[in-house]
Motif scaffolding. Structure first.
Motif, PDB file in Angstrom:
ATOM      1  N   TYR A  12     -14.117  -0.011   2.050  1.00  0.00           N
ATOM      2  CA  TYR A  12     -12.785   0.603   2.107  1.00  0.00           C
ATOM      3  C   TYR A  12     -12.853   1.998   1.492  1.00  0.00           C
ATOM      4  O   TYR A  12     -12.382   2.233   0.363  1.00  0.00           O
ATOM      5  CB  TYR A  12     -11.776  -0.276   1.365  1.00  0.00           C
TER       6      TYR A  12
ATOM      7  N   PHE B 202       0.853  -1.194   0.000  1.00  0.00           N
ATOM      8  CA  PHE B 202       0.000   0.000   0.000  1.00  0.00           C
ATOM      9  C   PHE B 202       0.883   1.236   0.000  1.00  0.00           C
ATOM     10  O   PHE B 202       1.910   1.298   0.689  1.00  0.00           O
ATOM     11  CB  PHE B 202      -0.903   0.044   1.238  1.00  0.00           C
TER      12      PHE B 202
ATOM     13  N   ILE C 161      -9.974   3.932  -0.378  1.00  0.00           N
ATOM     14  CA  ILE C 161      -9.428   3.377  -1.617  1.00  0.00           C
ATOM     15  C   ILE C 161     -10.334   3.738  -2.787  1.00  0.00           C
ATOM     16  O   ILE C 161     -11.532   3.472  -2.768  1.00  0.00           O
ATOM     17  CB  ILE C 161      -9.283   1.848  -1.511  1.00  0.00           C
TER      18      ILE C 161
ATOM     19  N   ARG D 131       0.213   5.821  -0.598  1.00  0.00           N
ATOM     20  CA  ARG D 131      -0.879   6.786  -0.539  1.00  0.00           C
ATOM     21  C   ARG D 131      -0.597   7.970  -1.456  1.00  0.00           C
ATOM     22  O   ARG D 131       0.548   8.321  -1.733  1.00  0.00           O
ATOM     23  CB  ARG D 131      -1.112   7.271   0.883  1.00  0.00           C
TER      24      ARG D 131
ATOM     25  N   GLY E 132      -6.491   1.248  -7.782  1.00  0.00           N
ATOM     26  CA  GLY E 132      -5.355   0.409  -7.448  1.00  0.00           C
ATOM     27  C   GLY E 132      -4.351   0.380  -8.575  1.00  0.00           C
ATOM     28  O   GLY E 132      -4.641   0.746  -9.719  1.00  0.00           O
TER      29      GLY E 132
END
Length: 457
Positions: free
Chosen positions: A406, A375, A409, A377, A412
């Motif tokens: 989530y 992950f 999010i 950010r 991705g």
């Protein structure tokens, strides 16, 4: 050995150009190129270079016997070696291997106040006792972390310039696929990089000879050197346990569940007995530690279970060197890694993230197949990063992006052997672009990269 251009070169030039520069400490694991980089920089900028290596020349540990002031230290250096000269404003004092004499850090304050001489310190294993160095010089020094070559530096070693990197980033920002020729060339070079890692000596040999000949022996010697460092510097800890952890990284990464399990290291092993060993290896720079998030949400720091983690080598070339002979040779000759394939690509992407300054986090939901490799950010969003060693759908990644559970999010990123692409809030890119991820995220935050066309679900 031909000097390899490093990102530290530009940092040192910026440091030198700052009229208010402080003494500099360059940290990093052994043999990542710290000393050669400093020497090359020094030769271009100083008339007098006073290089003192506290491992090779232990007699210089006496230079603080009369105190830590600049005059006292210069006087004692001159006493030991009268040939050394110290012209004001044109001298660099280079203290190397300071892990064997951390007391020298106390002098940095006084050299900064004195102002006549520039000072650079360097050493491996500095993370281990760095709190002591920090307390002795806080406010009077700058720090720079140096690691082995990343893929951009590897491209520089091959003769590619900044224009190639800029073009790569342009493809990512515009979500514009690479040509077939670009994919072939850069994917092939990236596989070479995976096999070699980024240790300068290994890469230099490969560039000079045009083959892998001798590189595996170099890598395995580095592994032996790291193991010897554990025996030398891991004072107050169980060195046998630490070596067990270090030697089990490869085999545990090869498992379907890549979480590092202390119970697999030795019979009746308990985590509380090994916590210090894992932290020591991470602080030394030998390994990269990837913590399991308690839940995939912002903020990342503090939102993890310190008892659940994965371990990767700080340089993936060491991962390959730790394989058995057959697996290592098969990868070099045939690009085949068998059961280690997923572990290699996950490790190399994790290494790329770490070299960009990211901390490493993953997520595994209890009693579920939902698992996410990494992950990062952006300014506003949490971004799951998937590493696919095989073709197929990224099921967990799609679940995280699509589910209302989530809210942090929105999209991705997936790294694979394929080309650039974007669909259903998933951005796909080739492995060889992983070193550009932070620059891509900055472009996204600036509104320049359409990683997510519509932030609303």
């Amino acid at each position: 050995m031909t000097y390899l251009r490093r990102k530290a070169d530009a940092y040192l030039e910026t440091w030198k150009a700052d009229p208010n520069r402080k003494p500099l400490i360059i940290k990093g694991p052994r043999q990542v190129g710290k000393t050669e980089t400093i020497r090359r920089f020094a030769a271009r900028h100083y008339d007098s270079i006073i290089e003192i290596n506290f491992v090779e020349e232990p007699k210089y540990r006496m230079i603080t016997a009369d105190g830590y002031g600049a005059d006292a230290i210069i006087r004692n250096v001159s006493l030991i070696d009268p040939s050394k000269r110290f012209p004001s404003g044109r001298t660099l004092l280079f203290f190397d291997e300071i892990q064997d004499f951390p007391d020298i850090a106390t002098a940095l304050k006084f050299f900064k106040i004195d102002g006549r001489f520039d000072v650079i310190c360097s050493g491996s294993m500095l993370g281990i006792g760095y709190s002591r160095i920090e307390s002795n010089s806080v406010g009077y020094k700058s720090d720079y972390d140096m690691r082995s070559l990343d893929f951009e530096e590897f491209l520089w070693a091959h003769g590619y310039g900044d224009d190639v990197t800029d073009d790569m980033l342009g493809h990512l920002v515009a979500a514009r696929p690479f040509s077939a020729a670009q994919m072939h060339v850069f994917s092939s070079l990236f596989l070479d990089y995976c096999a070699l890692g980024g240790m300068p000596e290994v890469v230099s040999s490969y560039i000079a000879n045009g083959t892998f000949e001798g590189t595996l022996a170099m890598q395995r010697q580095l592994v032996l050197d790291y193991q010897e460092d554990i025996r030398k510097y891991a004072q107050g800890l169980d060195q046998a346990r630490m070596l067990n952890v270090f030697n089990h990284i490869t085999v545990q990464l090869a498992r379907e569940n890549k979480k590092f399990q202390i119970s697999k290291v030795a019979r009746n092993a308990r985590f509380k007995d090994y916590r210090g060993c894992v932290e020591w290896l991470e602080q030394s720079g030998m390994v990269n530690l990837c913590y399991c998030l308690a839940y995939p949400e912002l903020p990342l720091k503090g939102n993890y279970d310190e008892n659940k983690f994965k371990l990767y080598f700080g340089d993936t070339g060491l991962f390959v060197a730790m394989l058995d002979d057959e697996a290592s040779e098969d990868f070099r000759a045939n690009r085949n890694l068998g059961v280690y394939k997923g572990a290699l690509y996950e490790s190399i992407v994790g290494e790329a993230l770490k070299k960009q300054g990211y901390d490493l986090y993953y997520y595994k939901r209890e009693n579920s197949t939902l698992e996410q490799d990494f992950f990062i950010r952006t300014r506003d969003f949490l971004v799951p990063v998937e590493v696919k060693a095989k073709s197929g759908t990224a099921k967990s990644l799609r679940t995280l992006v699509a589910s209302d559970s989530y809210p942090d999010i929105r999209f991705g990123i997936k790294f694979s052997a394929g080309n650039i692409g974007s669909s259903e809030h998933l951005f796909t890119a080739p492995y060889f672009t992983a070193f550009l991820l932070k620059r891509l995220v900055r472009a996204f935050d600036a509104g320049e990269a359409p990683l997510l066309d519509n932030p609303d679900r």
